[in-house]
Design a protein around this motif. Structure first.
Motif, short mmCIF file in Angstrom:
data_model
loop_
_atom_site.label_atom_id
_atom_site.label_comp_id
_atom_site.label_asym_id
_atom_site.label_seq_id
_atom_site.Cartn_x
_atom_site.Cartn_y
_atom_site.Cartn_z
N ARG A 505 0.83 -1.20 0.00
CA ARG A 505 0.00 0.00 0.00
C ARG A 505 0.86 1.26 0.00
NH1 ARG A 505 -3.78 2.55 4.50
NH2 ARG A 505 -5.56 3.21 3.27
N HIS A 509 1.08 4.27 -2.90
CA HIS A 509 0.85 5.69 -2.62
C HIS A 509 2.03 6.54 -3.09
CE1 HIS A 509 -1.98 4.30 0.85
NE2 HIS A 509 -2.50 4.12 -0.34
N THR A 591 -3.02 13.07 -1.53
CA THR A 591 -3.46 11.73 -1.14
C THR A 591 -3.64 11.76 0.37
OG1 THR A 591 -1.20 10.92 -0.87
CG2 THR A 591 -2.24 10.60 -3.02
N ARG A 630 -8.29 5.61 1.88
CA ARG A 630 -7.39 6.63 1.35
C ARG A 630 -7.85 7.03 -0.05
NH1 ARG A 630 -2.35 8.67 2.52
NH2 ARG A 630 -2.23 7.27 4.31
N VAL A 632 -7.32 9.89 -3.45
CA VAL A 632 -6.41 10.77 -4.17
C VAL A 632 -7.28 11.75 -4.95
CG1 VAL A 632 -6.22 9.15 -6.10
CG2 VAL A 632 -4.52 10.95 -5.83
#
Length: 840
Positions: A505, A509, A591, A630, A632
């Motif tokens: 992960r 990112h 993000t 999460r 973006v």
């Protein structure tokens, strides 16, 4: 907290050779953050003397009032003759004692004094104000007028204590005891191994029944209230120079004798006090919670509406002060200037020295946006045992300086309480620090900070009243460690297990951030707090899930009490700020986590601190937290490509926002399905909806396009601003970002162009999907290169979509017939699914 070194030396016999820098090093080693050492009067050079004004001549014909004065400076000028000085100030008269700087002197800032001709006269020096001498504001806003008894010709540098060193200490929230000279002196005494002359150790009379009547109705908010009365104060009494100068050095402005004395004792002992004009207090002084909606005018002249949780001081009329924060105007003590102007100066005062609940005072100060020197101390912890001593110290100073008489009555209302005791193993600091101190060192250090210590292997420690921050065994261990020196702790670098790097992960990112940065976007992290009003500005429907927010019980800003459910509010606010400051070509991205409340709300349990929580305990904590996917997001406006000699440039548009989403998806290994969409802040005709396939099912992962004009107006954004937002966690679940080497064929490509006419409402994505499926395995790439609309040629509501199809086989060169057959199959399937026909 500003601490003059001269004041500190009164309570600790520091070596005469110790400078402010030396004391700073000692206190920093003991754990106090001494930010600066200010050298007062370092660049001041005499002669600076006391003078008496003999004559004043008003000079006419100038734009501002100018006075030509003669001043007696005794023999300080070498001749004994009156000194001729030109001055523009108006707050002094003939006979007043003033501060005179003579030629040859240098004032703070390197300002050299010499005789000079001005306004048609020659001025041999200056009559000085406090600001010119670097003293700060003394309340006069003009020339320093000294007491009449001051000797003419006396050295004013010594008289005004202009040369000193002041330590500026950033006191942490847990060390309220160091918001006083007494507290810092205790730390200095420990650091130097010297005895402390505690200014709170004075004789205090026992309480009796003759004191001013006090009724405490809220003992949980006020567990101690001391009241003393002083009568017969001289209305002509002023604060002496030494008292004013000490207040100025610690950063306070002298006001009047009674107020200056209470402020002085507060800075000395750390106990806030308040003085009431006894003639203005009606009846019994009380302490209670305010009634909802009650009003009070505080000393700053502001009318404040009280909350039911506010703790107030009252008399028979109602509130006369916000407890621990600020007094009320109804009982304000009149100063010397009021007496000189014909008013009634205060002759009798009631001194309040109380101890209030820290949390209550902090909430009241924050609720009313009213931070004061008193509230700063109460909310960090004040020594409750110092109240009586502080009241007695105030009474003694008022009697000494204003000729008053201390009433025999002493009022002291105390709620019973026991001293705080902590049981701690003698070797506990050793275990915390990772080094051996030994029992003797532990006991000695705890006794130095004022603790009573008993026991051998298991110590019973009674915490001193001035250290409410010492609540547990680890707090005591920290005291031992800091006094023994943090620099003496062993330094051991942790050894991480090999083979552990970033998680999948985290790598995704970082790749997404690098990809967007490479595409010209600038990362702009934002705070996760939002106002619920922003959802109306974004045009979200009333039942939109994004409107369900997690609200904070104690938000940093009352206007933003909720956690974000989208990254767009923060990014758009950053874009608006930058655009308002002249940066009009912007491309920003972020993000970060968004916070979505769970359907069932739960209460988190208290995790253990003596061991690592179990997996089950951690899971129970996670279960009551909001979901935190999460996201973006990107926003852009202005020029996407700058104009120059190379061309006209190009403004940012909805297609750039769509491409930003595709850039993110490529990093996640996801092929996005792009459809026409309609959601929230986006323009209905210029909004793309992104779909990804997760576990065989399609899921909407975000939107991109141009924002709606109503949203732009509501948020004060530039025209044609575009935005994109994706759920990065869903993309991670849908994607396969395993690196794959591209297949390179040695055989040539066959290109076929095809133009299809479809209804205007048919999305390009559906046509492209049909062509791709119909062309089969030979299709290498497909690209839309033209969109054409012409009612005369194509018919009303029709459009032409032109595609370039690239065909290639991995094992042979394709013939024209093979390429054409694949193209025809693609066109046939597109016609079947979308009604597309070849354009003639």
């Amino acid at each position: 907290m500003r601490v003059p070194l001269s004041w500190l030396r009164e309570y600790v016999d520091l070596p005469a050779t110790e400078t402010g820098r030396d004391v700073q090093a000692k206190l920093v080693s003991a754990g106090l953050e001494v930010e600066t050492v200010e050298h007062l009067g370092a660049d001041l050079k005499g002669p600076l003397v006391v003078g008496q004004v003999l004559t004043i001549e008003e000079l006419e014909g100038f734009k501002k009032p100018i006075r030509f004065c003669t001043v007696d400076v005794s023999t300080a000028n070498g001749t004994g003759e009156p000194q001729e000085i030109v001055c523009g100030a108006r707050n002094f008269a003939v006979g007043d004692k003033v501060v005179v700087v003579l030629p040859g002197a240098v004032l703070p800032g390197g300002f050299a004094i010499a005789a000079r001709k001005t306004y048609g006269k020659t001025s041999h020096g200056m009559i000085c104000s406090g600001d010119e001498l670097g003293m700060g504001d003394d309340g006069s806003h003009g020339i320093i007028v000294l007491p009449p008894e001051t000797e003419v010709g006396k050295d004013a540098i010594e008289l005004l204590e202009l040369v000193d060193e002041v330590l500026d200490i950033a006191v942490t929230a847990n060390r309220g005891d160091c918001l006083s000279i007494r507290g810092v002196a205790r730390e200095a005494a420990i650091a130097y191994g010297l005895p402390l002359r505690d200014p709170a150790l004075i004789d205090v009379p026992a309480p009796n029944a003759f004191g001013y009547p006090v009724q405490v109705s809220e003992p949980m908010g006020c567990d101690r209230f001391t009241a003393r009365t002083v009568t017969g104060l001289s209305p002509e009494a002023r604060s002496p120079i030494w008292l004013k100068r000490r207040l100025q050095k610690v950063g306070m402005r002298p006001i009047s004798l009674a107020v200056d004395v209470t402020n002085y004792v507060m800075m000395e002992l750390g106990q806030p006090l308040h003085a009431y004009d006894r003639n203005l207090v009606q009846g019994t002084i009380g302490v209670r919670r305010a009634a909802e909606g009650e009003r009070i005018v505080t000393l700053d002249g502001v009318t404040r509406t009280l909350h039911a949780e506010d703790l107030v001081i009252t008399d028979d009329r109602g509130p006369i002060g916000l407890a621990g924060v600020m007094g009320g105007a109804d009982t304000e003590i009149a100063d010397h200037d009021a007496f000189e102007n014909g008013g009634n100066a205060t002759g009798d005062v009631v001194i309040e020295a109380a101890h209030f609940d820290a949390v209550s005072i902090a909430r009241t100060a924050r609720r009313h946006k009213l931070s004061s020197e008193a509230s700063r101390r109460f909310e960090r912890g004040v020594d409750p045992q110092a109240a009586a001593a502080a009241a007695q110290r105030t009474v003694d100073l008022l009697v000494l300086l204003a000729g008053g008489t201390a009433d025999a009555g002493v009022t002291e209302v105390i709620a019973p309480s026991a001293p705080h005791t902590i049981s701690v193993p003698a070797n506990h600091p050793d275990q915390v620090a990772g080094m051996v101190y030994g029992r003797e060192t532990v006991v000695r250090r705890l006794q130095e900070i004022g603790c009573d210590v008993y026991g051998q292997d298991e110590l019973i420690v009674t915490v001193p009243s001035w250290r409410p921050d010492l609540a547990a065994a680890n707090d005591l261990a920290e005291e031992v460690i800091r006094l023994e020196g943090y620099e003496n702790l062993p330094s051991t670098l942790p050894k991480p297990p090999s083979g552990r790097g970033l998680t999948h992960r985290q790598r995704l990112h970082r790749r997404v951030g690098r990809a967007l940065a490479g595409a010209g976007y600038v990362e702009a992290p934002n705070y996760p707090f939002v106002s619920e009003q922003v959802f109306d500005q974004l045009g979200l429907d009333a039942d939109d899930p994004a409107r369900r927010v997690v609200r904070l019980t104690n938000p940093l800003n009352d206007e933003e009490p909720a956690l974000r459910t989208s990254l767009l509010p923060g990014l758009l606010a950053a874009l608006r700020r930058n655009d308002g400051r002249g940066s009009h070509d912007l491309a920003l991205f972020e993000t970060g986590l968004v916070f979505l409340p769970r359907e069932e709300q739960g209460v988190a349990g208290q995790p253990p601190v003596d061991r690592r929580p179990t997996d089950e305990e951690l899971a129970s904590l996670d279960a009551v937290l909001p979901e935190q996917p999460r996201h973006v997001a990107a926003v852009l406006t202005g020029a996407r490509e700058q104009a120059g000699w190379w061309g006209r440039g190009r403004p940012a548009d909805w297609a750039d926002a769509v491409e930003a989403a595709r850039t993110v998806a490529r990093e996640a290994g996801v092929e996005l399905i792009v459809r026409k969409g309609q959601y929230g802040p986006w323009h209905p005709g210029r909004c793309a909806e992104f779909v990804a396939v997760v576990d065989g099912a399609e899921r909407v992962v975000g939107h991109a396009g141009e924002l709606h004009p109503r949203v732009l107006k509501a948020l004060s954004l530039p025209a044609r601003t575009c935005a994109m937002e994706l759920d990065l966690d869903v993309l991670e679940a849908a994607g396969d970002d395993t690196p794959r080497a591209p297949g390179i064929s040695a055989f040539p490509v066959a290109t076929q162009d095809v133009a299809l006419v479809v209804d205007g409402f048919v999305p390009h994505a559906e046509v492209e999907a049909a062509l791709r499926e119909g062309a089969g395995e030979l299709l290498e790439a497909i690209r839309l290169f033209d969109v054409y609309e012409n009612a005369e040629q194509l018919g009303d509501g029709r459009k032409s979509l032109a595609y370039a199809l690239r065909f290639r086989a991995g094992d042979r060169t394709l013939t024209v017939d093979e390429a054409s057959a694949a193209r025809d199959a693609a066109v046939a399937l597109a016609g079947e699914r979308t009604g597309a026909v070849l354009r003639g």
